[in-house]
Motif scaffolding. Structure first.
Motif, PDB file in Angstrom:
ATOM      1  N   LYS A   1      -1.757  15.960  49.910  1.00 57.73           N
ATOM      2  CA  LYS A   1      -1.042  16.438  51.103  1.00 57.73           C
ATOM      3  C   LYS A   1       0.428  16.687  50.785  1.00 57.73           C
ATOM      4  O   LYS A   1       1.009  17.666  51.251  1.00 57.73           O
ATOM      5  N   ALA A   2       1.035  15.807  49.979  1.00 60.03           N
ATOM      6  CA  ALA A   2       2.445  15.966  49.602  1.00 60.03           C
ATOM      7  C   ALA A   2       2.630  17.227  48.757  1.00 60.03           C
ATOM      8  O   ALA A   2       3.590  17.983  48.953  1.00 60.03           O
ATOM      9  N   GLN A   3       1.714  17.476  47.837  1.00 57.76           N
ATOM     10  CA  GLN A   3       1.779  18.672  46.989  1.00 57.76           C
ATOM     11  C   GLN A   3       1.619  19.934  47.843  1.00 57.76           C
ATOM     12  O   GLN A   3       2.345  20.908  47.675  1.00 57.76           O
ATOM     13  N   ILE A   4       0.666  19.913  48.777  1.00 62.29           N
ATOM     14  CA  ILE A   4       0.446  21.053  49.673  1.00 62.29           C
ATOM     15  C   ILE A   4       1.696  21.300  50.522  1.00 62.29           C
ATOM     16  O   ILE A   4       2.132  22.438  50.676  1.00 62.29           O
ATOM     17  N   LYS A   5       2.286  20.219  51.043  1.00 64.80           N
ATOM     18  CA  LYS A   5       3.487  20.361  51.880  1.00 64.80           C
ATOM     19  C   LYS A   5       4.650  20.928  51.066  1.00 64.80           C
ATOM     20  O   LYS A   5       5.399  21.774  51.545  1.00 64.80           O
ATOM     21  N   LYS A   6       4.775  20.493  49.819  1.00 62.53           N
ATOM     22  CA  LYS A   6       5.868  20.934  48.954  1.00 62.53           C
ATOM     23  C   LYS A   6       5.731  22.414  48.579  1.00 62.53           C
ATOM     24  O   LYS A   6       6.693  23.167  48.614  1.00 62.53           O
ATOM     25  N   VAL A   7       4.516  22.849  48.241  1.00 61.09           N
ATOM     26  CA  VAL A   7       4.309  24.211  47.749  1.00 61.09           C
ATOM     27  C   VAL A   7       3.999  25.173  48.891  1.00 61.09           C
ATOM     28  O   VAL A   7       4.586  26.243  48.991  1.00 61.09           O
ATOM     29  N   ASN A   8       3.031  24.826  49.747  1.00 61.91           N
ATOM     30  CA  ASN A   8       2.657  25.605  50.925  1.00 61.91           C
ATOM     31  C   ASN A   8       2.442  27.097  50.622  1.00 61.91           C
ATOM     32  O   ASN A   8       3.062  27.965  51.228  1.00 61.91           O
ATOM     33  N   ALA A   9       1.556  27.373  49.653  1.00 67.07           N
ATOM     34  CA  ALA A   9       1.308  28.769  49.287  1.00 67.07           C
ATOM     35  C   ALA A   9      -0.079  28.922  48.671  1.00 67.07           C
ATOM     36  O   ALA A   9      -0.634  27.969  48.119  1.00 67.07           O
TER      37      ALA A   9
ATOM     38  N   THR B   1       0.247  35.432  28.435  1.00 61.80           N
ATOM     39  CA  THR B   1       1.465  35.149  29.196  1.00 61.80           C
ATOM     40  C   THR B   1       1.238  33.966  30.128  1.00 61.80           C
ATOM     41  O   THR B   1       2.076  33.069  30.235  1.00 61.80           O
ATOM     42  N   PHE B   2       0.076  33.933  30.792  1.00 60.83           N
ATOM     43  CA  PHE B   2      -0.240  32.810  31.678  1.00 60.83           C
ATOM     44  C   PHE B   2      -0.227  31.502  30.900  1.00 60.83           C
ATOM     45  O   PHE B   2       0.346  30.507  31.351  1.00 60.83           O
ATOM     46  N   CYS B   3      -0.857  31.485  29.744  1.00 54.26           N
ATOM     47  CA  CYS B   3      -0.917  30.266  28.934  1.00 54.26           C
ATOM     48  C   CYS B   3       0.475  29.825  28.495  1.00 54.26           C
ATOM     49  O   CYS B   3       0.778  28.629  28.508  1.00 54.26           O
ATOM     50  N   ASP B   4       1.335  30.791  28.139  1.00 48.67           N
ATOM     51  CA  ASP B   4       2.710  30.460  27.760  1.00 48.67           C
ATOM     52  C   ASP B   4       3.494  29.894  28.945  1.00 48.67           C
ATOM     53  O   ASP B   4       4.273  28.953  28.793  1.00 48.67           O
ATOM     54  N   LEU B   5       3.274  30.445  30.137  1.00 51.49           N
ATOM     55  CA  LEU B   5       3.932  29.922  31.341  1.00 51.49           C
ATOM     56  C   LEU B   5       3.458  28.506  31.637  1.00 51.49           C
ATOM     57  O   LEU B   5       4.256  27.614  31.906  1.00 51.49           O
ATOM     58  N   ALA B   6       2.146  28.298  31.585  1.00 47.69           N
ATOM     59  CA  ALA B   6       1.568  27.002  31.928  1.00 47.69           C
ATOM     60  C   ALA B   6       2.010  25.916  30.952  1.00 47.69           C
ATOM     61  O   ALA B   6       2.202  24.764  31.346  1.00 47.69           O
ATOM     62  N   SER B   7       2.195  26.285  29.694  1.00 43.99           N
ATOM     63  CA  SER B   7       2.581  25.293  28.692  1.00 43.99           C
ATOM     64  C   SER B   7       4.085  25.066  28.635  1.00 43.99           C
ATOM     65  O   SER B   7       4.552  24.169  27.951  1.00 43.99           O
TER      66      SER B   7
ATOM     67  N   ASN C   1       5.053  37.565  48.699  1.00 50.35           N
ATOM     68  CA  ASN C   1       6.275  36.770  48.757  1.00 50.35           C
ATOM     69  C   ASN C   1       6.640  36.298  47.350  1.00 50.35           C
ATOM     70  O   ASN C   1       6.196  35.249  46.890  1.00 50.35           O
ATOM     71  N   ILE C   2       7.461  37.089  46.685  1.00 51.31           N
ATOM     72  CA  ILE C   2       7.804  36.833  45.284  1.00 51.31           C
ATOM     73  C   ILE C   2       8.509  35.486  45.119  1.00 51.31           C
ATOM     74  O   ILE C   2       8.343  34.821  44.098  1.00 51.31           O
ATOM     75  N   MET C   3       9.260  35.064  46.104  1.00 54.06           N
ATOM     76  CA  MET C   3       9.973  33.782  45.997  1.00 54.06           C
ATOM     77  C   MET C   3       8.994  32.615  45.860  1.00 54.06           C
ATOM     78  O   MET C   3       9.299  31.617  45.227  1.00 54.06           O
ATOM     79  N   LEU C   4       7.800  32.753  46.434  1.00 58.10           N
ATOM     80  CA  LEU C   4       6.809  31.687  46.305  1.00 58.10           C
ATOM     81  C   LEU C   4       6.314  31.553  44.865  1.00 58.10           C
ATOM     82  O   LEU C   4       5.895  30.477  44.453  1.00 58.10           O
ATOM     83  N   ALA C   5       6.388  32.640  44.117  1.00 59.06           N
ATOM     84  CA  ALA C   5       5.939  32.601  42.719  1.00 59.06           C
ATOM     85  C   ALA C   5       6.733  31.561  41.927  1.00 59.06           C
ATOM     86  O   ALA C   5       6.202  30.966  40.987  1.00 59.06           O
ATOM     87  N   THR C   6       7.971  31.314  42.324  1.00 58.61           N
ATOM     88  CA  THR C   6       8.782  30.324  41.615  1.00 58.61           C
ATOM     89  C   THR C   6       8.218  28.913  41.790  1.00 58.61           C
ATOM     90  O   THR C   6       8.436  28.049  40.951  1.00 58.61           O
ATOM     91  N   LYS C   7       7.478  28.683  42.853  1.00 63.53           N
ATOM     92  CA  LYS C   7       6.884  27.363  43.088  1.00 63.53           C
ATOM     93  C   LYS C   7       5.708  27.084  42.158  1.00 63.53           C
ATOM     94  O   LYS C   7       5.307  25.941  41.998  1.00 63.53           O
ATOM     95  N   LEU C   8       5.165  28.128  41.561  1.00 58.33           N
ATOM     96  CA  LEU C   8       4.044  27.940  40.649  1.00 58.33           C
ATOM     97  C   LEU C   8       4.456  27.086  39.452  1.00 58.33           C
ATOM     98  O   LEU C   8       3.659  26.329  38.911  1.00 58.33           O
ATOM     99  N   ASP C   9       5.721  27.179  39.076  1.00 57.44           N
ATOM    100  CA  ASP C   9       6.225  26.386  37.963  1.00 57.44           C
ATOM    101  C   ASP C   9       6.046  24.891  38.214  1.00 57.44           C
ATOM    102  O   ASP C   9       5.670  24.144  37.322  1.00 57.44           O
TER     103      ASP C   9
END
Length: 131
Positions: free
Chosen positions: A31-39, A84-90, A109-117
């Motif tokens: 729930k905390a992770q969902i609340k933090k990311v919400n995307a 590229t995905f693997c490099d980002l994830a690692s 919403n491109i700004m949400l992409a930053t939360k993927l990190d």
């Protein structure tokens, strides 16, 4: 979680590891992770042979990872190649740098992409072991 894996996509191993890390969270942690990311992130990845695969990371409703397009609609769709995905994830590649150099494209919403990190960082221990 094996239904997330697709032959020819290294990223599917990483996504399975992320799904495993989500499954290991307590309800409160989830729930905390969902609340933090919400995307809801839809990932469209292309492998070396030109095949495209789609996975969804839902951190808005369910706190899960699944194969296929987002249901409901994704908040952001991220398009990149498998490597590229693997490099980002690692952590080898910065998301903003990938975006600025054209290795990563985003719709919605491109700004949400930053939360993927933060999603990658929270699952990095397990995902790194798979790389």
């Amino acid at each position: 979680m094996s239904d997330l894996k697709e032959e020819g996509f290294q990223a599917s191993e990483v996504l399975a590891a992320i799904a495993t890390s989500f499954a290991g969270l307590s309800d409160d942690e989830k729930k905390a992770q969902i609340k933090k990311v919400n995307a809801i992130f839809e990932l469209q990845l292309k492998n070396g042979s030109g095949k495209t695969g789609t996975w969804t990371i839902d951190l808005k409703k369910t706190g899960s990872v699944y194969k296929g397009p987002a249901k409901p609609k994704a908040d952001v769709t991220i398009i990149m190649d498998d490597a590229t995905f693997c490099d980002l994830a690692s952590g080898k590649l910065d998301g903003q740098k990938a975006f600025m150099t054209g290795k990563l494209k985003a719709k919605g919403n491109i700004m949400l992409a930053t939360k993927l990190d933060s999603v990658f960082k929270s699952a990095q221990g397990k995902a790194k072991a798979k790389l």
